[in-house]
Enzyme design. Structure first.
Site, mmCIF file in Angstrom:
data_model
loop_
_atom_site.group_PDB
_atom_site.id
_atom_site.type_symbol
_atom_site.label_atom_id
_atom_site.label_comp_id
_atom_site.label_asym_id
_atom_site.label_seq_id
_atom_site.Cartn_x
_atom_site.Cartn_y
_atom_site.Cartn_z
ATOM 1 N N CYS A 1 -2.417 9.342 2.311
ATOM 2 C CA CYS A 1 -2.044 8.701 1.039
ATOM 3 C C CYS A 1 -3.049 9.069 -0.039
ATOM 4 C CB CYS A 1 -1.946 7.193 1.207
ATOM 5 S SG CYS A 1 -3.410 6.480 1.957
ATOM 6 N N GLU B 1 0.886 -1.173 0.000
ATOM 7 C CA GLU B 1 0.000 0.000 0.000
ATOM 8 C C GLU B 1 0.917 1.214 0.000
ATOM 9 O OE1 GLU B 1 -3.225 0.060 -0.184
ATOM 10 O OE2 GLU B 1 -3.873 -1.945 0.420
HETATM 11 P P1 NAD Z 1 8.043 5.419 4.746
HETATM 12 O O1 NAD Z 1 8.136 4.680 3.453
HETATM 13 O O2 NAD Z 1 9.144 6.319 5.126
HETATM 14 O O3 NAD Z 1 7.894 4.368 5.956
HETATM 15 C C1 NAD Z 1 6.817 3.463 6.014
HETATM 16 C C2 NAD Z 1 7.198 2.271 6.868
HETATM 17 O O4 NAD Z 1 8.168 1.498 6.159
HETATM 18 C C3 NAD Z 1 7.836 2.642 8.206
HETATM 19 O O5 NAD Z 1 7.403 1.752 9.195
HETATM 20 C C4 NAD Z 1 9.311 2.443 7.930
HETATM 21 O O6 NAD Z 1 10.074 2.159 9.070
HETATM 22 C C5 NAD Z 1 9.245 1.225 7.026
HETATM 23 N N1 NAD Z 1 10.451 1.005 6.234
HETATM 24 C C6 NAD Z 1 11.121 1.906 5.488
HETATM 25 N N2 NAD Z 1 12.191 1.319 4.914
HETATM 26 C C7 NAD Z 1 12.175 0.020 5.312
HETATM 27 C C8 NAD Z 1 13.037 -1.088 5.086
HETATM 28 N N3 NAD Z 1 14.126 -0.991 4.341
HETATM 29 N N4 NAD Z 1 12.722 -2.268 5.664
HETATM 30 C C9 NAD Z 1 11.628 -2.398 6.429
HETATM 31 N N5 NAD Z 1 10.790 -1.377 6.700
HETATM 32 C C10 NAD Z 1 11.063 -0.182 6.140
HETATM 33 O O7 NAD Z 1 6.651 6.205 4.713
HETATM 34 P P2 NAD Z 1 6.094 7.285 5.743
HETATM 35 O O8 NAD Z 1 6.836 8.567 5.578
HETATM 36 O O9 NAD Z 1 5.988 6.684 7.102
HETATM 37 O O10 NAD Z 1 4.580 7.451 5.205
HETATM 38 C C11 NAD Z 1 4.212 8.270 4.119
HETATM 39 C C12 NAD Z 1 4.108 7.468 2.847
HETATM 40 O O11 NAD Z 1 3.239 6.340 3.026
HETATM 41 C C13 NAD Z 1 3.479 8.272 1.699
HETATM 42 O O12 NAD Z 1 4.135 7.947 0.502
HETATM 43 C C14 NAD Z 1 2.039 7.777 1.687
HETATM 44 O O13 NAD Z 1 1.380 7.954 0.454
HETATM 45 C C15 NAD Z 1 2.227 6.328 2.010
HETATM 46 N N6 NAD Z 1 1.013 5.732 2.560
HETATM 47 C C16 NAD Z 1 0.300 4.884 1.761
HETATM 48 C C17 NAD Z 1 -0.884 4.339 2.237
HETATM 49 C C18 NAD Z 1 -1.722 3.429 1.362
HETATM 50 O O14 NAD Z 1 -2.618 2.794 1.889
HETATM 51 N N7 NAD Z 1 -1.481 3.347 0.069
HETATM 52 C C19 NAD Z 1 -1.334 4.631 3.525
HETATM 53 C C20 NAD Z 1 -0.568 5.481 4.318
HETATM 54 C C21 NAD Z 1 0.605 6.031 3.822
#
Ligand code: NAD
Length: 500
Positions: A290, A256
């Site tokens: 998102c 997602e």
């Molecule tokens: P992010 O990608 O920085 O982090 C999201 C999660 O991924 C965190 O828990 C982070 O620790 C984890 N993560 C990052 N790199 C990782 C790795 N190498 N291994 C394991 N885990 C890892 O995102 P964010 O800044 O927390 O959130 C904003 C983003 O999320 C925006 O792009 C938004 O559109 C998206 N988002 C999408 C949805 C959806 O349902 N499509 C919902 C909410 C947020």
């Protein structure tokens, strides 16, 4: 101790969270003021491995429990969420900066998904299909998948976890949750309530929380064969890393990821609805959903009027610290780097012919916190800059001349999450929702792109990752389908009439 730290500690006490101070602890800053909140424990790589081990050991007994009995545990969790709704919402405001109404809405969404999961616990089932062989039955059985991992983003720190977890639990899976590094407190509180429900049912290890301080420490969740599904929510960049890594070992992924959501405003639209829908979708949650509206694709004859009306509505929005202040509409960005990205996008827009209409100004609210007015920028055409997701309240206005062109602009981005059209012309609505219309996972008519209900499947196409969560048949992602043939005859006919 600051007022916010006090409030966070009081909320944790109310929920009954005991922070184990024998493990390393860290505090995260509140986006409201940048003051450090209450300390939370951290989990290192060995701790993640131990959590996988516990979730694996707990799996057989949980998978063997009848699904309605698993549903009863989720019902108890939902009741605990109801009981602690305001306290949990406070933690979301403190850690993410959401206004109280949206923070409560997030907890309500968790309660809703628990209700949905309880119902599903008596509904998940397969098909009975006609067999071509006499005396045979052809069935579909759905079985629990195994331990799964849930990785969640900062902006829906609790709801996304519950979407996955409530459904996975009734499906018979055990869960290891790795929340965002920015939101340990709401994660501790939510987990404590679920753990209470699971403890009371005699299944204490079914859910595991891992609070890594560095995402790299979560690597075992991606690499361990025992984790059958990794459901990861976050940026497309994160998905590009997580997806292939899990698939390399043939693990399942449910992604997602980022969106670049648009609304098309046609000449027949009810402009009052279109303005109201656009303002909430673009500026609500400080542009950090998102599904936030990022592109307004407006018929050229209406572009000036729509821009002016949304700009005037923006002037009425109160930007500020929402803590105990219900008059605020737009809270802070999560941190300075979010503002840097917004600032950078605005600067790049100006050098590529964009016309800033309003917003993008810093608002001084107190000594700390990154507050900004929602921005609108007119663009004569869609550029690579507009095709990126800028995770902030920045709305691009793009004019169009005919609906085919509008749909082409709409779909010409890498992401495919949420979309909408404002129209009173049924032909335009049908075109947009039909096979050659919007290419997104969420396609709305006279409703903005943001603010989904749990009853439908939620998720998006293309660089949004293709995953579906919550309602409809999204539960299938958390189960293993077995096609089962039962021969209750005395013969052994082979399929396709093969003789042997
Ligand atoms: P992010 O990608 O920085 O982090 C999201 C999660 O991924 C965190 O828990 C982070 O620790 C984890 N993560 C990052 N790199 C990782 C790795 N190498 N291994 C394991 N885990 C890892 O995102 P964010 O800044 O927390 O959130 C904003 C983003 O999320 C925006 O792009 C938004 O559109 C998206 N988002 C999408 C949805 C959806 O349902 N499509 C919902 C909410 C947020």
């Amino acid at each position: 101790m600051s007022e916010l730290q006090d409030a966070a500690e009081a909320a944790l006490r109310t929920i009954g969270v005991n922070v184990d101070e024998t493990t390393p602890i860290r505090s995260v800053p509140s986006p409201l003021t940048e003051e450090l909140l209450a300390p939370a424990p951290t989990t290192d790589r060995a701790g993640v491995e131990a959590a996988i081990e516990r979730a694996t050991s707990a799996f057989p007994a949980w998978a063997d429990l009848p699904a309605p009995a698993r549903g009863a545990v989720v019902r108890r969790f939902g009741d605990l969420l109801r009981e602690h709704k305001d306290t949990l919402a406070d933690l979301i405001t403190l850690e993410v900066g959401k206004i109280a109404s949206e923070a409560r809405g997030e907890i309500q969404e968790m309660i809703d998904v628990c209700d949905l999961a309880v119902g599903l616990s008596r509904q998940v089932g397969g098909l009975t299909l006609p067999s071509e062989r006499p005396g045979h039955q052809l069935l579909e059985n759905w079985n629990p998948l195994g331990p799964i991992a849930v990785i969640s983003a900062f902006n829906f720190p609790a709801a996304v976890w519950s979407w996955n977890t409530a459904i996975a639990l009734i499906c018979g899976d055990t869960v290891v949750w790795k929340p965002s590094e920015r939101t340990p407190l709401i994660s501790l509180a939510g987990s404590a309530l679920l753990d209470r429900a699971l403890d009371e049912a005699g299944h204490p290890d079914v859910h595991q929380l891992v609070l890594t301080a560095d995402p790299e420490d979560a690597a075992p969740l991606l690499d361990d064969d025992r984790i059958r599904l990794v459901s990861a929510t976050g940026s497309t960049r994160m998905g590009e890393h997580v997806g292939p890594r899990v698939q390399r070992r043939f693990g399942r992924v449910l992604l997602e990821l980022g969106g670049n959501n648009a609304a098309i405003i046609t000449p027949s639209a009810d402009l009052d609805l279109a303005v109201r829908g656009s303002v909430f979708a673009a500026a609500g949650t400080a542009g950090q959903r998102c599904t936030t509206l990022r592109r307004l694709i407006v018929h050229r004859s209406l572009a000036d009027e729509m821009t002016d009306r949304i700009g005037s509505a923006y002037e009425q929005l109160a930007v500020g610290n929402p803590w105990r202040n219900d008059d605020v509409h737009v809270g802070p960005l999560i941190d300075e780097s979010a503002y840097d990205n917004m600032r950078d996008a605005l600067d790049r827009a100006e050098t590529s012919g964009g016309q800033r209409v309003t917003g993008g100004e810093r608002v001084t609210v107190g000594p700390g916190g990154c507050y900004v007015t929602p921005a609108i920028v007119g663009m004569s055409k869609q550029t690579d800059l507009v095709r990126e997701e800028t995770f902030a309240p920045l709305l691009w206005v793009l004019p169009y001349d005919d609906l085919d062109e509008a749909i082409a602009i709409h779909n010409d981005v890498p992401q495919g999450l949420a979309s909408s059209i404002f129209t009173r012309d049924v032909r335009e609505a049908g075109r947009f929702t039909g096979p050659l219309g919007s290419d997104c996972g969420i396609v709305n008519v006279n409703v903005g792109p943001s603010g989904a209900e749990v009853g439908g499947a939620f998720g998006g196409e293309k660089a949004t990752g293709g995953g579906r969560e919550t309602g409809s048949d999204a539960w299938k992602a958390y189960m293993r389908r077995a096609t089962t043939t039962i021969n209750h005859s005395d013969e052994l006919p082979l399929a396709q009439g093969v003789e042997f």
